[in-house]
Enzyme design. Structure first.
Site, PDB file in Angstrom:
ATOM      1  N   TYR A  81      -1.572  -0.473  10.991  1.00  0.00           N
ATOM      2  CA  TYR A  81      -1.719  -1.132   9.691  1.00  0.00           C
ATOM      3  C   TYR A  81      -0.548  -0.811   8.776  1.00  0.00           C
ATOM      4  O   TYR A  81       0.126  -1.705   8.253  1.00  0.00           O
ATOM      5  CB  TYR A  81      -3.033  -0.719   9.024  1.00  0.00           C
ATOM      6  N   LYS A 101       2.505  -3.229   7.234  1.00  0.00           N
ATOM      7  CA  LYS A 101       2.749  -3.412   5.799  1.00  0.00           C
ATOM      8  C   LYS A 101       4.156  -2.943   5.433  1.00  0.00           C
ATOM      9  O   LYS A 101       4.819  -3.551   4.573  1.00  0.00           O
ATOM     10  CB  LYS A 101       1.708  -2.660   4.981  1.00  0.00           C
ATOM     11  N   THR A 119       0.822  -1.209   0.000  1.00  0.00           N
ATOM     12  CA  THR A 119       0.000   0.000   0.000  1.00  0.00           C
ATOM     13  C   THR A 119       0.857   1.259   0.000  1.00  0.00           C
ATOM     14  O   THR A 119       1.998   1.250   0.481  1.00  0.00           O
ATOM     15  CB  THR A 119      -0.901   0.017   1.255  1.00  0.00           C
ATOM     16  N   ASP A 120       0.286   2.354  -0.480  1.00  0.00           N
ATOM     17  CA  ASP A 120       0.995   3.629  -0.422  1.00  0.00           C
ATOM     18  C   ASP A 120       1.033   4.209   0.993  1.00  0.00           C
ATOM     19  O   ASP A 120       1.792   5.135   1.277  1.00  0.00           O
ATOM     20  CB  ASP A 120       0.393   4.643  -1.391  1.00  0.00           C
ATOM     21  N   GLU A 121       0.239   3.637   1.902  1.00  0.00           N
ATOM     22  CA  GLU A 121       0.203   4.167   3.267  1.00  0.00           C
ATOM     23  C   GLU A 121       1.527   3.998   4.005  1.00  0.00           C
ATOM     24  O   GLU A 121       1.768   4.659   5.022  1.00  0.00           O
ATOM     25  CB  GLU A 121      -0.947   3.532   4.053  1.00  0.00           C
TER      26      GLU A 121
END
Length: 350
Positions: free
Chosen positions: A157, A161, A132-134
């Site tokens: 989260y 990741k 993810t870009d998060e």
């Protein structure tokens, strides 16, 4: 090809599996623990297709994962299985560390042992780790993430990741596993578990319930249609350079309030008896640690892979609304059982 897909009963995973089997003719084994956000009904079109098999197993179960590799003998792995909802990670981070970190380590170890035994077939094997870009944290206005962006995760989260990304790259460097990594922006489209923004707003609007918008609603996200994302993942698997990272975004940056307003406009057209649906918008307390902006520059993937997003956001958003209106049999059991639309992420962990 024989492709092992983890998390294939989830939102992005099911779109990918359907694309791999129905559109491209690959043989796919879906490895999925069938946790709350998974829905085997999403893969019902493949129920009688000999090119697909479902293996119910947890990626943290090393013995089950080894058995899946031995039985299926994959030529590629596309690793999507993850806990993915930020609000749930605030309440219960342990499940995110277990699945996203430990589960990824189990998958990488199993893939490494499988890879080392392939002999002449080693040259074509790939392990695609989907993220993810998060992991990059929050952007200032008008900025964009690239493959060179610094990691700065802000939630349990995204931290889990980020850890899994680092593990994937470490297995490539240390053990020579042919790894590829992708980081994507927010996905939308059909078969999306209704705890996330767009499906939650669709079902609330359908039922005439409040549409809760966090804070001032101006947090920005880049939106990619799940089918564009699935095509991008295949492009990376087929044409990506081993060891490289590719960012997949939809070139559709919108703030959350604008997304909800667009959904309301779509409902006004499709269900005018409830108009104006914007009257249902309600501002609520913000999420703890809510990142202000995510946005992806997908130029590298576009230039190297010949892939690009094809969906126009507002048009595809209305198509998504139409899908939920036409597929109550998919979402109604979820809405009445596993998740009824309650707010998550504010309560303290027990």
């Amino acid at each position: 090809m024989r492709i092992l897909v983890t998390g294939g009963c989830g939102f992005i995973g099911s779109a990918l599996v359907l694309h791999l089997v129905q559109d491209l003719g690959h043989e796919v084994a879906t490895l999925d623990a069938l946790t709350y956000a998974a829905n085997p009904v999403s893969l019902q079109p493949l129920a009688d297709d000999p090119r697909h098999r479902l293996i119910e197993a947890d990626i943290c179960d090393a013995e089950a994962v080894e058995a899946a590799f031995a039985a299926f003998q994959p030529q590629a792995v596309m690793h999507l299985a993850a806990e993915s909802h930020v609000d749930r990670s605030i309440t219960g981070p342990g499940a995110f560390i277990r699945t996203n970190v430990v589960g990824t380590q189990v998958m990488l170890d199993a893939a490494r042992r499988h890879y080392e035994g392939l002999g002449a077939d080693k040259a074509s094997f790939r392990f695609l780790h989907v993220s993810t870009d998060e992991v990059y944290g929050s952007l200032p206005p008008d900025a964009f993430f690239t493959e060179a962006s610094r990691y700065d995760p802000r939630s349990p989260y995204s931290a889990s990741k980020a850890a899994s990304d680092h593990l994937a790259r470490a297995w490539a460097e240390t053990y020579g596993l042919p790894v590829l990594v992708t980081n994507c922006s927010n996905n939308y489209g059909p078969r999306h578990f209704p705890e996330k923004l767009i499906p939650l707003m669709i079902l609330n609007a359908l039922e005439g319930k409040p549409l809760p918008v966090y804070g001032d609603g101006l947090n920005e996200r880049d939106w990619i249609h799940v089918e564009d994302h699935a095509r991008g993942l295949v492009a990376v698997l087929e044409r990506g350079r081993i060891g490289e990272t590719y960012l997949l975004g939809g070139r559709a940056v919108r703030n959350n309030l604008a997304v909800v307003e667009a959904l309301c406009a779509a409902f006004d057209r499709l269900r005018p008896e409830g108009a104006p649906h914007a009257r249902l918008i309600t501002f609520v307390a913000d999420r703890p640690g809510h990142d202000r902006r995510y946005a992806i520059d997908p130029s590298k993937a576009e230039a190297e892979l010949g892939w690009r997003p094809t969906k126009v956001f507002e048009e595809a958003l209305e198509e998504t609304v139409r899908w939920y209106l036409a597929n109550e049999a998919w979402w109604r059991p979820i809405r009445e059982g596993r998740y009824t639309g309650e707010r998550l992420g504010l309560q303290k962990a027990s």
